[in-house]
Design a protein around this motif. Structure first.
Motif, PDB file in Angstrom:
ATOM      1  N   ILE A  63       0.857  -1.199   0.000  1.00 51.54           N
ATOM      2  CA  ILE A  63       0.000   0.000   0.000  1.00 51.54           C
ATOM      3  C   ILE A  63       0.885   1.239   0.000  1.00 51.54           C
ATOM      4  N   GLY A  66       4.018   5.133  -3.643  1.00 50.83           N
ATOM      5  CA  GLY A  66       4.615   6.414  -4.048  1.00 50.83           C
ATOM      6  C   GLY A  66       4.960   6.434  -5.526  1.00 50.83           C
ATOM      7  N   VAL A  88      -2.950   6.008  -4.402  1.00 48.61           N
ATOM      8  CA  VAL A  88      -3.902   6.994  -4.922  1.00 48.61           C
ATOM      9  C   VAL A  88      -3.219   8.081  -5.766  1.00 48.61           C
ATOM     10  N   TYR A  89      -1.900   8.140  -5.724  1.00 46.66           N
ATOM     11  CA  TYR A  89      -1.136   9.198  -6.386  1.00 46.66           C
ATOM     12  C   TYR A  89      -0.962   8.856  -7.869  1.00 46.66           C
ATOM     13  N   GLU A 113      -6.870   3.436  -5.977  1.00 47.97           N
ATOM     14  CA  GLU A 113      -8.033   3.699  -5.105  1.00 47.97           C
ATOM     15  C   GLU A 113      -7.542   3.806  -3.667  1.00 47.97           C
ATOM     16  N   ASP A 137       2.473   7.834   5.311  1.00 46.58           N
ATOM     17  CA  ASP A 137       2.369   9.224   5.784  1.00 46.58           C
ATOM     18  C   ASP A 137       2.438   9.240   7.318  1.00 46.58           C
ATOM     19  N   LYS A 211      12.062   6.270  -2.294  1.00 48.22           N
ATOM     20  CA  LYS A 211      12.249   7.717  -2.507  1.00 48.22           C
ATOM     21  C   LYS A 211      12.109   8.485  -1.183  1.00 48.22           C
ATOM     22  N   PHE A 212      11.059   8.130  -0.406  1.00 41.08           N
ATOM     23  CA  PHE A 212      10.835   8.853   0.848  1.00 41.08           C
ATOM     24  C   PHE A 212      11.912   8.531   1.879  1.00 41.08           C
TER      25      PHE A 212
END
Ligand SMILES: C[S@@+](CC[C@H](N)C(=O)[O-])C[C@H]1O[C@@H](n2cnc3c(N)ncnc32)[C@H](O)[C@@H]1O
Length: 232
Positions: A63, A66, A88-89, A113, A137, A211-212
């Motif tokens: 999930i 990114g 969702v991005y 979604e 997040d 990436k994050f």
């Protein structure tokens, strides 16, 4: 030409420019490649993994992938598993399916979604061999902690979707979120730390740096990996 006419012409020019502009998804090939890599679950209909994936093998869910680079790498490295990514991005979804196409992957599918809704409505119980959540997040302000995706109720859903013997792998660069994840997982009756109690894992080789994670590193953050077995 009157001032009003000039205004109208500028409005029309601006409209033409705007309607000719590609959305992030179109730019990244979302439209063209969607039939090959995308899934559009129908309300309350369980996804049949056996017909969706080319090979009958286990399915690992990730999930919030990114930009998708780490999920792509895993799918390339582990052709013996199927991977389902939910994000969702739109630009990230587009980028991932474009890259998957370049590598001609057949073990990766993507849903664009809200993952919680998809889990509740479209994923069969006892159908996933693994669940991955990397750098979710953090909602680092205390007043926003309730918005964090990892909560007891969420882990109840995950435990019902995992097979007995499946795994949960999470990573975060926020110490306070790591502690929260550890607490939620350790008190859950169906999850067992693969290491000893309260122990974080080192990043396993199979998890590429995301990436994050790189962004967190630049900000001087640490990284905490948690790997648990599902026993039910
Ligand atoms: C902080 S980013 C981390 C991205 C990636 N895993 C990485 O490490 O680079 C969190 C991602 O989770 C996605 N996300 C958050 N809640 C979600 C939800 N309910 N369903 C699907 N994606 C979600 C966001 O769109 C965002 O891309």
């Amino acid at each position: 030409m009157s001032l009003d006419n000039n205004k109208t012409i500028r409005k029309i020019q601006s409209f033409v420019k705007r309607s000719g502009r590609l959305t992030e998804g179109q730019k990244y090939g979302l439209n063209d490649l969607w039939p090959k890599y995308g899934l559009d679950p129908i309300a309350d209909q369980i996804i049949d993994f056996q017909t969706v994936f080319a090979k009958r093998q286990d399915v690992i869910l990730e999930i919030g992938f990114g930009n998708g680079d780490s999920l792509l790498q895993m799918a390339i490295n582990e052709p013996e598993h199927n991977f389902l990514g939910i994000e969702v991005y739109e630009a990230g979804v587009g980028r991932l399916i474009n890259e998957a196409h370049k590598h001609n992957l057949t073990n990766l599918k993507v849903i664009k979604e809200d993952a919680v809704e998809i889990l509740k409505n479209n994923i069969a119980d006892d159908s996933l061999s693994g669940f991955q959540l990397y750098f979710a997040d953090p909602w680092h302000k205390k007043k926003h902690h309730k918005r964090r995706i990892v909560q007891a109720e969420f882990m109840d859903i995950i435990s019902s979707k995992l097979i007995n013997g499946g795994f949960v792998h999470m990573a975060t660069d926020w110490e306070n979120y790591a502690e929260h994840m550890m607490e939620v997982l350790e008190v859950h009756p169906h999850f067992k730390n693969t290491l000893s109690a309260h122990t974080y894992s080192l990043r396993p080789e199979r998890r590429p740096i995301t990436k994050f994670e790189r962004r967190g590193e630049r900000l001087g953050h640490g990284v905490w990996d948690l790997i648990f077995d599902c026993e039910k």
